[in-house]
Motif scaffolding. Structure first.
Motif, PDB file in Angstrom:
ATOM      1  N   ARG A 163     -28.756 -12.450  44.103  1.00 55.95           N
ATOM      2  CA  ARG A 163     -29.168 -11.347  44.434  1.00 55.95           C
ATOM      3  C   ARG A 163     -29.512  -9.929  42.942  1.00 55.95           C
ATOM      4  NH1 ARG A 163     -26.623  -6.993  49.092  1.00 55.95           N
ATOM      5  NH2 ARG A 163     -28.878  -5.654  49.649  1.00 55.95           N
ATOM      6  N   GLY A 164     -28.806  -9.939  42.135  1.00 60.60           N
ATOM      7  CA  GLY A 164     -28.804  -9.317  40.961  1.00 60.60           C
ATOM      8  C   GLY A 164     -30.194  -9.264  40.275  1.00 60.60           C
ATOM      9  N   ALA A 165     -30.763 -10.499  39.968  1.00 60.74           N
ATOM     10  CA  ALA A 165     -31.694 -11.238  39.729  1.00 60.74           C
ATOM     11  C   ALA A 165     -32.636 -11.085  40.938  1.00 60.74           C
ATOM     12  CB  ALA A 165     -31.782 -12.303  39.418  1.00 60.74           C
ATOM     13  N   GLN A 166     -33.092 -10.527  42.402  1.00 68.73           N
ATOM     14  CA  GLN A 166     -33.727 -10.341  42.475  1.00 68.73           C
ATOM     15  C   GLN A 166     -34.713  -8.954  42.693  1.00 68.73           C
ATOM     16  OE1 GLN A 166     -33.358 -11.727  47.013  1.00 68.73           O
ATOM     17  NE2 GLN A 166     -33.406 -14.012  45.847  1.00 68.73           N
ATOM     18  N   GLU A 167     -33.388  -8.261  42.958  1.00 67.95           N
ATOM     19  CA  GLU A 167     -33.772  -6.589  42.874  1.00 67.95           C
ATOM     20  C   GLU A 167     -33.974  -5.797  41.668  1.00 67.95           C
ATOM     21  OE1 GLU A 167     -29.933  -4.572  44.073  1.00 67.95           O
ATOM     22  OE2 GLU A 167     -30.270  -5.632  46.411  1.00 67.95           O
ATOM     23  N   GLY A 168     -33.533  -6.588  40.354  1.00 69.23           N
ATOM     24  CA  GLY A 168     -33.422  -6.703  39.296  1.00 69.23           C
ATOM     25  C   GLY A 168     -35.764  -6.544  38.534  1.00 69.23           C
ATOM     26  N   SER A 169     -35.609  -7.413  39.363  1.00 66.84           N
ATOM     27  CA  SER A 169     -36.914  -7.816  38.692  1.00 66.84           C
ATOM     28  C   SER A 169     -38.038  -6.530  40.195  1.00 66.84           C
ATOM     29  CB  SER A 169     -37.335  -9.893  39.108  1.00 66.84           C
ATOM     30  OG  SER A 169     -36.666  -9.805  40.792  1.00 66.84           O
ATOM     31  N   TYR A 170     -37.854  -7.246  41.114  1.00 66.27           N
ATOM     32  CA  TYR A 170     -38.404  -6.321  41.859  1.00 66.27           C
ATOM     33  C   TYR A 170     -38.546  -4.577  41.266  1.00 66.27           C
ATOM     34  CZ  TYR A 170     -39.960  -3.479  45.941  1.00 66.27           C
ATOM     35  OH  TYR A 170     -40.294  -2.450  47.031  1.00 66.27           O
ATOM     36  N   GLU A 171     -37.797  -4.297  40.664  1.00 66.62           N
ATOM     37  CA  GLU A 171     -37.533  -2.925  40.152  1.00 66.62           C
ATOM     38  C   GLU A 171     -38.690  -2.746  39.197  1.00 66.62           C
ATOM     39  OE1 GLU A 171     -36.520  -0.019  41.810  1.00 66.62           O
ATOM     40  OE2 GLU A 171     -36.328  -0.905  43.661  1.00 66.62           O
ATOM     41  N   GLY A 172     -37.892  -3.883  38.798  1.00 69.12           N
ATOM     42  CA  GLY A 172     -39.618  -3.550  37.144  1.00 69.12           C
ATOM     43  C   GLY A 172     -40.425  -3.878  36.852  1.00 69.12           C
ATOM     44  N   ASN A 173     -40.271  -4.727  38.463  1.00 72.48           N
ATOM     45  CA  ASN A 173     -42.505  -5.336  38.262  1.00 72.48           C
ATOM     46  C   ASN A 173     -42.578  -3.808  39.102  1.00 72.48           C
ATOM     47  OD1 ASN A 173     -44.412  -6.540  38.647  1.00 72.48           O
ATOM     48  ND2 ASN A 173     -44.057  -8.059  40.478  1.00 72.48           N
ATOM     49  N   ARG A 174     -42.073  -3.386  39.863  1.00 74.91           N
ATOM     50  CA  ARG A 174     -42.482  -2.252  40.712  1.00 74.91           C
ATOM     51  C   ARG A 174     -42.895  -0.961  39.761  1.00 74.91           C
ATOM     52  NH1 ARG A 174     -40.632   2.134  42.577  1.00 74.91           N
ATOM     53  NH2 ARG A 174     -38.410   1.763  42.504  1.00 74.91           N
ATOM     54  N   ILE A 175     -42.194  -0.821  38.921  1.00 74.33           N
ATOM     55  CA  ILE A 175     -42.117   0.223  37.765  1.00 74.33           C
ATOM     56  C   ILE A 175     -43.640  -0.303  36.433  1.00 74.33           C
ATOM     57  CG2 ILE A 175     -40.882   1.805  36.149  1.00 74.33           C
ATOM     58  CD1 ILE A 175     -38.508   1.394  38.091  1.00 74.33           C
ATOM     59  N   ALA A 176     -42.835  -1.489  35.840  1.00 78.03           N
ATOM     60  CA  ALA A 176     -43.526  -1.286  34.625  1.00 78.03           C
ATOM     61  C   ALA A 176     -44.074  -2.593  34.272  1.00 78.03           C
ATOM     62  CB  ALA A 176     -42.484  -1.584  33.609  1.00 78.03           C
ATOM     63  N   GLY A 177     -44.657  -3.225  35.998  1.00 74.08           N
ATOM     64  CA  GLY A 177     -45.660  -4.450  35.827  1.00 74.08           C
ATOM     65  C   GLY A 177     -44.865  -5.889  35.498  1.00 74.08           C
ATOM     66  N   PRO A 178     -45.517  -6.571  35.485  1.00 76.57           N
ATOM     67  CA  PRO A 178     -45.037  -8.505  35.088  1.00 76.57           C
ATOM     68  C   PRO A 178     -43.813  -8.185  34.292  1.00 76.57           C
ATOM     69  CG  PRO A 178     -47.888  -8.192  35.150  1.00 76.57           C
ATOM     70  CD  PRO A 178     -46.954  -6.447  35.060  1.00 76.57           C
ATOM     71  N   VAL A 179     -43.464  -7.453  32.851  1.00 75.98           N
ATOM     72  CA  VAL A 179     -42.863  -7.778  32.160  1.00 75.98           C
ATOM     73  C   VAL A 179     -42.172  -7.117  32.551  1.00 75.98           C
ATOM     74  CG1 VAL A 179     -42.801  -7.104  29.954  1.00 75.98           C
ATOM     75  CG2 VAL A 179     -44.829  -7.500  30.171  1.00 75.98           C
ATOM     76  N   GLY A 180     -42.004  -5.721  33.342  1.00 79.02           N
ATOM     77  CA  GLY A 180     -40.731  -5.137  33.009  1.00 79.02           C
ATOM     78  C   GLY A 180     -39.964  -6.271  34.846  1.00 79.02           C
ATOM     79  N   GLY A 181     -41.007  -6.759  35.382  1.00 70.63           N
ATOM     80  CA  GLY A 181     -39.910  -7.925  36.218  1.00 70.63           C
ATOM     81  C   GLY A 181     -39.255  -8.675  35.592  1.00 70.63           C
ATOM     82  N   ALA A 182     -39.949  -9.109  34.813  1.00 72.37           N
ATOM     83  CA  ALA A 182     -38.974 -10.432  33.739  1.00 72.37           C
ATOM     84  C   ALA A 182     -37.995  -9.821  33.058  1.00 72.37           C
ATOM     85  CB  ALA A 182     -39.800 -10.773  33.115  1.00 72.37           C
ATOM     86  N   VAL A 183     -37.920  -8.626  32.287  1.00 73.23           N
ATOM     87  CA  VAL A 183     -36.956  -7.758  31.882  1.00 73.23           C
ATOM     88  C   VAL A 183     -35.872  -7.811  33.064  1.00 73.23           C
ATOM     89  CG1 VAL A 183     -35.909  -5.710  30.448  1.00 73.23           C
ATOM     90  CG2 VAL A 183     -37.953  -7.383  29.683  1.00 73.23           C
ATOM     91  N   GLY A 184     -36.366  -6.961  34.266  1.00 76.02           N
ATOM     92  CA  GLY A 184     -34.936  -6.720  35.144  1.00 76.02           C
ATOM     93  C   GLY A 184     -35.009  -7.944  36.167  1.00 76.02           C
ATOM     94  N   GLY A 185     -35.310  -8.717  35.760  1.00 79.19           N
ATOM     95  CA  GLY A 185     -35.156 -10.115  36.541  1.00 79.19           C
ATOM     96  C   GLY A 185     -33.730 -10.669  35.308  1.00 79.19           C
ATOM     97  N   VAL A 186     -33.589 -10.541  34.520  1.00 77.83           N
ATOM     98  CA  VAL A 186     -32.580 -11.073  33.440  1.00 77.83           C
ATOM     99  C   VAL A 186     -31.716  -9.922  33.526  1.00 77.83           C
ATOM    100  CG1 VAL A 186     -31.992 -11.651  31.217  1.00 77.83           C
ATOM    101  CG2 VAL A 186     -34.635 -12.742  32.300  1.00 77.83           C
ATOM    102  N   VAL A 187     -31.629  -8.445  33.079  1.00 81.42           N
ATOM    103  CA  VAL A 187     -31.080  -7.666  33.238  1.00 81.42           C
ATOM    104  C   VAL A 187     -30.167  -7.731  34.510  1.00 81.42           C
ATOM    105  CG1 VAL A 187     -30.369  -4.941  33.087  1.00 81.42           C
ATOM    106  CG2 VAL A 187     -31.635  -6.136  31.428  1.00 81.42           C
ATOM    107  N   GLY A 188     -30.711  -7.466  36.391  1.00 80.93           N
ATOM    108  CA  GLY A 188     -30.260  -7.661  36.875  1.00 80.93           C
ATOM    109  C   GLY A 188     -29.455  -9.003  37.080  1.00 80.93           C
ATOM    110  N   ALA A 189     -29.631 -10.181  36.529  1.00 78.56           N
ATOM    111  CA  ALA A 189     -29.289 -11.294  37.202  1.00 78.56           C
ATOM    112  C   ALA A 189     -27.715 -11.202  36.735  1.00 78.56           C
ATOM    113  CB  ALA A 189     -29.604 -12.652  36.529  1.00 78.56           C
ATOM    114  N   GLY A 190     -27.649 -10.166  35.415  1.00 74.85           N
ATOM    115  CA  GLY A 190     -26.358 -10.332  34.058  1.00 74.85           C
ATOM    116  C   GLY A 190     -25.334  -9.403  34.707  1.00 74.85           C
ATOM    117  N   VAL A 191     -25.815  -7.406  35.392  1.00 77.30           N
ATOM    118  CA  VAL A 191     -25.473  -6.796  36.046  1.00 77.30           C
ATOM    119  C   VAL A 191     -24.609  -7.403  37.575  1.00 77.30           C
ATOM    120  CG1 VAL A 191     -25.428  -4.868  37.213  1.00 77.30           C
ATOM    121  CG2 VAL A 191     -27.069  -5.114  34.351  1.00 77.30           C
TER     122      VAL A 191
END
Length: 108
Positions: free
Chosen positions: A44-72
């Motif tokens: 769930r952390g990876a899903q929410e992180g990639s969604y928010e990162g993609n919404r804010i910063a595009g595809p690169v933000g989605g990839a980074v948000g997914g990794v950070v969200g999975a860790g958190v």
């Protein structure tokens, strides 16, 4: 007169005492292991992180948000699982207010 000798019965040679204690410790430790339901924090952390990162910063933000969200999400899920904190996601199904004692009351 014959005197009977009493002797203590020895432990069976097939199972040493250490093995019995190890088996008992293993059986007592099994209920303390986290269940598969506690592992949902990572996904769930990876899903929410990639969604928010993609919404804010595009595809690169989605990839980074997914990794950070999975860790958190994994860290928070592990802490909740270890301490047994219930994950409460309930909302009131009505419009209302909180009183002075922080109790929610519906208008209707």
């Amino acid at each position: 007169m014959n005197k009977a000798r009493l002797a203590a019965a020895p432990l069976p040679a097939s199972l040493p005492a250490r093995l019995l204690f190890a088996a008992a410790a293993l059986l007592l430790a099994l209920p303390a292991l986290p269940h598969a339901g506690h592992a949902q924090g990572i996904v769930r952390g990876a899903q929410e992180g990639s969604y928010e990162g993609n919404r804010i910063a595009g595809p690169v933000g989605g990839a980074v948000g997914g990794v950070v969200g999975a860790g958190v999400g994994g860290a928070v899920g592990a802490v909740e699982g270890v301490f047994g904190i219930p994950h409460r996601h309930y909302r009131h199904r009505c419009r209302g207010y909180y009183d002075g004692y922080h109790h929610f009351h519906c208008y209707r």
